[in-house]
Design a protein around this motif. Structure first.
Motif: not given
Length: 320
Positions: A253-264, A292-299, A305-313
């Motif tokens: 699993s791979q991910a970087g710092p991200s912005q995540v949005t919950y669908s409700g 790490e949290m991005a990988m958790i939510l994606q896997s 329930e989450f839209l995950v977008r890469a974040n450069t911050t």
């Protein structure tokens, strides 16, 4: 086995409040489900904290140290007839009590066949009970791991039987320091879930050692012993009841710092999802998370329930 099978007959027989401390209030859906659990099962239950995570429909769940079966029968209602709950406990009397009420609960829930089973065995040796690799979506445990002398073996076995993307969601008692041999050998303090409490920093190191990502603290509350004799023995050591989430992120699993949005989209959490002590995800609001949290939510089962977008911050330590 003797303490929980014979000496204790009801929760009022406990000598401290360690095993009855709630880390946070029970949500309404859990309170309603509890109303349907047989009174004898509830009376003989000695757990602490809240061990009912979200998004459980149709999941395969394992309860480590299931005792009289209260949490299993709660979860039985929440996973639905297509899900399944396995409880394992070392105490014969408790397992027999839990099994005795299977038919009562299945009739109460309107299920055609049981979606719960109870096994006698040790949580350090799940293979001896026939539990296969990667067979559960979620593992829960309620104030039981402290009773196992080999905590590493418990977490190693939990990691083994979890499916990739699976979660271990558990409450237990933790100590502010490593405990002395005097405390460790005290019979009542063991039975009351204090003498076997893990030093909280050791939880982090053991979890990572066996393969889990950084533990996510959900909630914690201090324990007051309320017995002068026992307080004198533990001295300046302090104890808390805490709930943690551990995730088995799939290899590769791979991910970087991200912005995540919950669908409700999680029932009962339509407006917001309180994920842990650091993150509350409100419907439609973008939240910065670390890799790490991005990988958790994606896997995990939360992925849909989450839209995950890469974040450069870059962020650090958001999960722990």
């Amino acid at each position: 086995q003797d303490y929980y099978g014979k000496e204790l007959q009801k929760s009022e027989d406990l000598k401290t409040n360690a095993c009855v401390t709630l880390a946070r209030p029970l949500p309404k859906v859990v309170r309603d489900a509890l109303e349907h659990v047989h009174k004898e099962v509830v009376a003989r239950y000695y757990g602490c904290g809240l061990v009912i995570p979200e998004a459980l429909e149709s999941c395969q769940i394992l309860d480590l140290g299931s005792g009289s079966g209260r949490d299993c029968y709660l979860l039985s209602q929440l996973v639905g007839e297509q899900g399944h709950v396995t409880g394992i406990d070392m105490t014969k009397d408790q397992v027999e009590l839990a099994k005795k009420h299977i038919s009562y609960h299945m009739d109460k829930f309107g299920y055609q066949k049981p979606n719960v089973e109870f096994l006698q065995g040790y949580i350090e040796k799940l293979g001896d009970a026939g539990l296969a690799d990667e067979s559960y979506d979620i593992i829960i445990s309620n104030c039981v791991i402290n009773l196992a002398p080999d905590k590493r073996a418990v977490l190693h076995e939990a990691y083994r039987v979890l499916k990739p993307g699976g979660e271990m969601y558990f409450s237990d008692v933790y100590a502010s320091q490593r405990l002395s041999e005097t405390i460790w050998k005290h019979r009542v303090l063991w039975g009351e879930c204090l003498a076997g409490a893990l030093y909280w920093e050791d939880l982090y190191s053991i979890a990572k050692e066996v393969g889990f990502k950084t533990p996510c603290l959900v909630s914690a509350s201090p324990i007051t012993i309320g017995c002068k004799e026992l307080e004198d023995i533990v001295g300046d050591c302090r104890f808390v009841s805490a709930t943690f989430r551990l995730f088995k992120v799939p290899d590769g699993s791979q991910a970087g710092p991200s912005q995540v949005t919950y669908s409700g989209g999680i029932v009962g959490h339509e407006r917001e999802l309180v994920f842990d002590a650091n993150f509350t995800f409100k419907k439609g609001e973008a939240v910065d998370v670390d890799a790490e949290m991005a990988m958790i939510l994606q896997s995990s089962r939360f992925a849909k329930e989450f839209l995950v977008r890469a974040n450069t911050t870059a962020l650090q330590g958001c999960c722990c």
